[in-house]
Design a protein around this motif. Structure first.
Motif, PDB file in Angstrom:
ATOM      1  N   SER A 205       0.986  -1.029   0.104  1.00 12.47           N
ATOM      2  CA  SER A 205      -0.029  -0.048  -0.049  1.00 12.47           C
ATOM      3  C   SER A 205       0.830   1.327   0.023  1.00 12.47           C
ATOM      4  CB  SER A 205      -0.832  -0.148   1.069  1.00 12.47           C
ATOM      5  OG  SER A 205      -1.647   1.054   1.308  1.00 12.47           O
ATOM      6  N   PRO A 206       1.267   1.719  -1.174  1.00 15.68           N
ATOM      7  CA  PRO A 206       2.330   2.667  -1.252  1.00 15.68           C
ATOM      8  C   PRO A 206       1.895   4.036  -0.769  1.00 15.68           C
ATOM      9  CG  PRO A 206       1.314   2.309  -3.348  1.00 15.68           C
ATOM     10  CD  PRO A 206       0.793   1.250  -2.493  1.00 15.68           C
ATOM     11  N   HIS A 207       0.490   4.268  -0.605  1.00 15.66           N
ATOM     12  CA  HIS A 207       0.231   5.705  -0.227  1.00 15.66           C
ATOM     13  C   HIS A 207       0.089   5.961   1.342  1.00 15.66           C
ATOM     14  CE1 HIS A 207      -0.582   6.647  -4.471  1.00 15.66           C
ATOM     15  NE2 HIS A 207      -1.613   5.651  -4.664  1.00 15.66           N
ATOM     16  N   ARG A 218      -5.382   7.382  10.006  1.00 21.11           N
ATOM     17  CA  ARG A 218      -4.743   7.451  11.361  1.00 21.11           C
ATOM     18  C   ARG A 218      -4.167   5.980  11.761  1.00 21.11           C
ATOM     19  NH1 ARG A 218      -4.905  12.218  14.426  1.00 21.11           N
ATOM     20  NH2 ARG A 218      -6.098  13.645  13.370  1.00 21.11           N
ATOM     21  N   PHE A 219      -4.663   4.983  10.862  1.00 23.38           N
ATOM     22  CA  PHE A 219      -4.192   3.711  11.027  1.00 23.38           C
ATOM     23  C   PHE A 219      -4.025   2.892   9.875  1.00 23.38           C
ATOM     24  CE2 PHE A 219      -7.306   4.415  14.766  1.00 23.38           C
ATOM     25  CZ  PHE A 219      -6.266   4.211  15.646  1.00 23.38           C
ATOM     26  N   THR A 220      -3.079   1.866   9.849  1.00 25.39           N
ATOM     27  CA  THR A 220      -2.932   1.413   8.571  1.00 25.39           C
ATOM     28  C   THR A 220      -3.903   0.204   8.131  1.00 25.39           C
ATOM     29  OG1 THR A 220      -1.731  -0.674   9.230  1.00 25.39           O
ATOM     30  CG2 THR A 220      -0.518   1.387   8.964  1.00 25.39           C
ATOM     31  N   ASN A 221      -3.959   0.055   6.926  1.00 27.97           N
ATOM     32  CA  ASN A 221      -5.073  -1.109   6.535  1.00 27.97           C
ATOM     33  C   ASN A 221      -4.938  -2.429   7.408  1.00 27.97           C
ATOM     34  OD1 ASN A 221      -5.226   0.806   4.504  1.00 27.97           O
ATOM     35  ND2 ASN A 221      -4.533  -0.570   2.732  1.00 27.97           N
ATOM     36  N   ASP A 222      -3.661  -2.823   7.643  1.00 24.82           N
ATOM     37  CA  ASP A 222      -3.621  -4.128   8.469  1.00 24.82           C
ATOM     38  C   ASP A 222      -4.114  -3.897   9.958  1.00 24.82           C
ATOM     39  OD1 ASP A 222      -2.836  -5.656   6.253  1.00 24.82           O
ATOM     40  OD2 ASP A 222      -0.467  -5.330   6.644  1.00 24.82           O
ATOM     41  N   GLU A 223      -3.769  -2.760  10.416  1.00 29.86           N
ATOM     42  CA  GLU A 223      -4.020  -2.460  11.686  1.00 29.86           C
ATOM     43  C   GLU A 223      -5.796  -2.542  11.982  1.00 29.86           C
ATOM     44  OE1 GLU A 223      -0.492   0.570  13.192  1.00 29.86           O
ATOM     45  OE2 GLU A 223      -2.162   1.367  12.361  1.00 29.86           O
ATOM     46  N   LEU A 224      -6.186  -1.732  10.874  1.00 27.90           N
ATOM     47  CA  LEU A 224      -7.947  -1.785  10.998  1.00 27.90           C
ATOM     48  C   LEU A 224      -8.331  -3.243  10.807  1.00 27.90           C
ATOM     49  CD1 LEU A 224      -8.325   1.418   9.099  1.00 27.90           C
ATOM     50  CD2 LEU A 224      -8.874   1.080  11.620  1.00 27.90           C
ATOM     51  N   ARG A 225      -7.843  -4.003   9.799  1.00 32.23           N
ATOM     52  CA  ARG A 225      -8.239  -5.433   9.532  1.00 32.23           C
ATOM     53  C   ARG A 225      -8.261  -6.167  10.638  1.00 32.23           C
ATOM     54  NH1 ARG A 225      -7.086  -6.383   4.156  1.00 32.23           N
ATOM     55  NH2 ARG A 225      -4.904  -5.657   4.385  1.00 32.23           N
TER      56      ARG A 225
END
Lengths: 325, 118
Positions: A205-207, A218-225
């Motif tokens: 996730s480059p952006h 505020r959180f990364t994709n993996d944190e939220l997942r």
């Protein structure tokens, strides 16, 4: 002032949690990122009405039908809040529609899956809206004022969407064998696509880094997942159902659930337009836009005719000269 | 830098001659700002914007979009192009006269603690 000084001042404001408002200076990339993200979000709300619209006429009771109608109407409203927020950045509504209709703009891939049973309305509410809430709550603290304010409004309304969905599944889970099977089947089909809603893994996730620096995210994709998996793994127990993941297991050391690998090939395939319903969704959307053309034109023509007659709308007809507050 | 975009921003009315952009080819309904009084006794507050062909439609749409959960008892709509805004870049100069006049605040005055009701 030169761009570098402005950029430094801009980042300083962000670091101090001062919101950015429409007329403030902002880097072009910040503006572009927001336009992309907000319009994509708006498109998702609008296209998101289609899978559910499918069940309005076939809802099992008047109560369910009224609820579903209200939910779909909310989604139209959410689309509008978001389009308005994007418009403050200098793009027009028509330009955004055009980007959607010509496939230049994306919307959430989740809506390219079909809704084949009534239980899907439950699974969408619980999982899809649940995942959306997980994403949207931190967005209501986003650095761009209009986006953050739209998200506050949306989050307030979204909570009913998730609860009504869970209630549908809860009812089915207490029903007969066929209803229970329907419930489990819907969960099986929506679970993985719902996990994919959080977007590619942080490594792909480059952006993310830039968006975090700008406090758009505020959180990364993996944190939220991970947060979502932890919550759902507990909630599913109330339904007496299971999540379709044999690797799902509580990890005492991490204090999180471990879960199996996501099929990213499927994700990219649907993003590229090859999901079960991509073509149908887009063509329905375009058709709705084209069928509405005469209404838009007629309303404008009517307004122009009225303006030509010097007719002015005034609810009380004569209070123009008096302060209204 | 902003010339990429055709729409003019809030409060730009008048800065562009005629108030409209020549390049705008679409027949988009005008944009309206919506203000809602949430209950009697409170000010109207800006809640968002929407497109409508005229004021009557803007009020109806605002009703449908911004008051679905009894958020308001009164709606104002103003066409966005009629809102004039101060420039945030001028903020320092614009609000400077207020900066050094702390004697406008009651806390500026040192009075005995024993003094009551003042």
């Amino acid at each position: 002032m030169d761009t570098i000084t402005l950029a430094i001042q801009f980042q300083k404001k962000i670091d101090q949690d001062i919101k950015i408002e429409p007329r403030d200076w902002m880097p072009d990339e910040y503006r572009k990122t927001l336009i992309r993200q907000i319009s994509q979000h708006a498109h998702s709300e609008v296209v998101g009405m289609l899978p559910e619209g499918n069940w309005i006429t076939r809802a099992p009771s008047l109560r369910r039908k009224a609820i579903l109608l209200a939910k779909v109407q909310d989604e139209a409203g959410h689309g509008l809040y978001l389009y308005s927020a994007a418009e403050t950045l200098g793009i027009t509504r028509d330009e955004m529609y055009q980007q959607l209709h010509t496939n230049k703009a994306k919307y959430s891939s989740i809506f390219n899956y079909p809704t084949i049973s009534w239980a899907d309305m439950g699974a969408i509410g619980w999982l899809v809206d649940g995942a959306a809430i997980m994403n949207q709550v931190p967005l209501s603290r986003c650095s761009y004022g209009p986006y953050a304010r739209a998200m506050v409004r949306i989050c307030k309304e979204e909570s009913f969407h998730q609860r009504q969905g869970f209630e549908i599944l809860l009812t089915l889970s207490k029903g007969n064998k066929a209803q229970q099977k329907m419930c489990q089947d819907a969960i099986n089909r929506w679970w993985w696509p719902a996990l994919m809603m959080f977007g590619p893994s942080d490594n792909d996730s480059p952006h993310t880094a830039q968006s975090m620096q700008w406090k758009i995210k505020r959180f990364t994709n993996d944190e939220l997942r991970q947060k979502f998996v932890d919550v759902c793994a507990e909630q599913v127990k109330f339904l007496g159902m299971t999540l379709p993941d044999k690797d799902l297991k509580w990890n005492e050391a991490k204090q999180h659930y471990d879960f199996g690998p996501i099929n990213w090939d499927e994700f990219w395939n649907v993003v590229k337009g090859n999901g079960p319903c991509n073509k149908e969704r887009l063509s329905t959307r375009i058709q709705a836009w084209e069928n509405g053309a005469w209404v838009r034109e007629a309303a404008l023509a009517y307004e122009e005719k009225k303006a030509a007659r010097q007719y002015s709308y005034d609810t009380e007809n004569k209070t123009n000269q008096v302060p209204v507050s | 830098m902003i010339t990429l975009f055709r729409k003019f921003l809030y409060g730009d009315y008048g800065e562009i001659e005629g108030g409209t952009l020549a390049t705008s080819s679409s027949r988009e309904w005008p944009l309206w700002e919506v203000f809602i009084r949430s209950k009697q006794g409170l000010d109207h507050k800006h809640v968002g914007s929407l497109h409508a062909a005229d004021a009557a439609m803007a009020i109806e749409n605002a009703r449908d979009v911004y008051t679905r959960r009894m958020e308001g008892v009164s709606i104002w709509v103003v066409e966005s192009k009629n809102i004039h805004a101060s420039n945030p870049d001028d903020a320092n100069a614009l609000y400077d006269p207020a900066n050094d006049k702390i004697y406008r605040h009651p806390t500026f005055y040192q009075l005995p603690d024993e003094l009551k009701y003042m």
